[in-house]
Design a protein around this motif. Structure first.
Motif, PDB file in Angstrom:
ATOM      1  N   LEU A  92      59.195 -30.309  17.527  1.00 61.10           N
ATOM      2  CA  LEU A  92      60.526 -29.467  17.547  1.00 61.10           C
ATOM      3  C   LEU A  92      60.673 -28.581  16.367  1.00 61.10           C
ATOM      4  O   LEU A  92      60.569 -29.017  15.360  1.00 61.10           O
ATOM      5  N   GLY A 150      57.263 -29.100  24.056  1.00 66.76           N
ATOM      6  CA  GLY A 150      58.297 -30.094  23.315  1.00 66.76           C
ATOM      7  C   GLY A 150      59.482 -30.395  24.247  1.00 66.76           C
ATOM      8  O   GLY A 150      60.314 -31.195  23.912  1.00 66.76           O
ATOM      9  N   GLY A 208      58.247 -25.420  20.905  1.00 63.23           N
ATOM     10  CA  GLY A 208      59.641 -26.248  20.296  1.00 63.23           C
ATOM     11  C   GLY A 208      60.686 -25.547  19.995  1.00 63.23           C
ATOM     12  O   GLY A 208      61.453 -26.068  19.055  1.00 63.23           O
TER      13      GLY A 208
END
Length: 282
Positions: free
Chosen positions: A38, A60, A240
Motif C-alpha cells: 500500500l 493491494g 496500492g
C-alpha cells in the motif's frame, strides 16, 4: 480530484460511525525482502455508506482489509487508521473487533473441534463483554440461519470444516448479522459463489444495512455483486493506491472497459516517480 468520501453522508442514510484511513503505507516481508504493497491510501467510510473497492489482482485490496483488521503479516510503515477518532493501529486484533470492526475473509479458515454454535456465542460474548441470554440467542441464530438458507444442523458442525465455498461465505455473513459491527469489511465475499448463493449472501448484507447504520467496505473484482448490494461510492485500486473514485456508474465503466487503462497510467506514474527520486539522490 475531490474524493467523494469527503462529502457528507450519502442522502437518506442514517448517521453512524466513521472509519478514516489517511496516507496508509503497508509492507510485507522483512529486511531486504520487504515489499511495499500500500502506497498512500486515503479513504473515509461513514456509517450507512457502502464503498466498493475494485481493481485487478495484486493491487493491494486484500492487504488493505487485513491491515485494518490487524493481521501480523503486514507492517504499517506510515499513515493512520481511526474509528470514531480512536487509533485503530494502536489496538490489538480483539480490541479492534470490540471497537466495532468486522472482517469477512476471502478464504475462511476451518476450526476443527469448535462447533459453529459455540464459536458464535463465544464471539458475541467477547465483543459485547457479556454472554447473550441463551433463549434469545438461540432464536436469533435460528432466524438468521433460516434467512441465509442454512440448515440448522450447521450449528453443531465444526467451524467451516467440510463446508463448501458458499457455505463458508454464508457463515461469514451469519457472523456479521449476529455481531452487529459498526464497520464491515467484506473481502471478495462473492468469490466462489453461484448465482443463488450470491443472492442469499447479498440479501444478508442488505438486511444488516437496513437494521443498523453499518458502514460497508466491499472488496471485489466484479460488478455482479453490485447488482445486489448497491454501492454509494466506487474506488478503483491499482498498485496500492486509489486511482479513481466515483459513484455507481464507475462500476459500469469498469465492467465495460476493464482495468487496463488504469494499470498503464499507474505504471507510467510509478516510472516518473522513480526517475524523480533517482534525480534527487544524485
Amino acid at each position: 480530484m475531490t474524493s467523494p468520501t469527503a462529502t457528507p453522508t450519502a442522502s437518506g442514510l442514517k448517521a453512524g460511525s466513521v472509519l478514516e484511513i489517511r496516507d496508509l503505507h503497508v509492507t510485507v516481508g522483512d529486511g531486504d525482502d520487504a515489499k511495499e504493497i500500500l502506497r498512500g491510501v486515503d479513504l473515509t467510510v461513514r456509517g450507512g455508506e457502502t464503498h466498493a473497492i475494485m481493481g485487478p489482482n495484486g493491487s493491494g485490496k486484500s492487504t488493505l482489509a487485513y491491515s485494518i483488521a490487524g493481521h501480523p503479516k503486514y507492517t504499517i510503515t506510515g499513515g493512520t487508521v481511526t474509528l470514531d477518532g480512536e487509533d485503530v493501529l494502536a489496538m490489538t486484533v480483539d480490541e479492534r473487533a470490540r471497537a466495532g470492526l468486522f472482517l469477512a475473509m476471502q478464504y475462511p479458515v476451518e476450526v476443527p473441534g469448535v462447533s459453529v454454535s459455540n464459536f458464535l456465542r463465544t464471539a458475541a460474548t467477547a465483543v459485547t463483554g457479556e454472554a447473550p441470554k441463551l433463549r434469545t440467542w438461540v432464536k436469533d441464530v435460528r432466524t438468521e440461519m433460516e434467512a441465509l438458507e442454512m440448515d440448522s444442523a450447521f450449528a453443531e458442525r465444526n467451524v467451516n470444516e467440510g463446508f463448501s465455498g458458499g457455505e463458508k461465505k454464508r457463515h461469514e455473513i451469519l457472523q456479521m448479522r449476529l455481531l452487529k459491527p459498526k464497520m464491515a469489511i467484506l473481502d471478495e465475499t462473492d468469490s466462489g459463489l453461484d448465482v443463488d448463493a450470491l443472492r442469499i449472501v447479498s440479501e444478508g448484507v442488505n438486511r444488516a444495512k437496513a437494521d443498523s447504520p453499518v458502514g460497508v467496505l466491499l472488496i471485489t473484482h466484479y460488478t455482479r455483486i453490485l447488482r445486489y448490494i448497491k454501492p454509494d461510492f466506487v474506488h478503483v485500486f491499482v498498485a496500492g493506491r486509489v486511482v479513481e473514485e466515483g459513484g455507481p456508474e464507475l462500476a459500469q465503466k469498469l465492467e465495460d472497459e476493464g482495468y487496463a487503462a488504469y494499470v498503464k497510467d499507474s505504471a507510467e506514474q510509478a516510472a516518473t516517480e522513480k526517475t524523480a527520486l533517482e534525480a534527487t539522490q544524485q
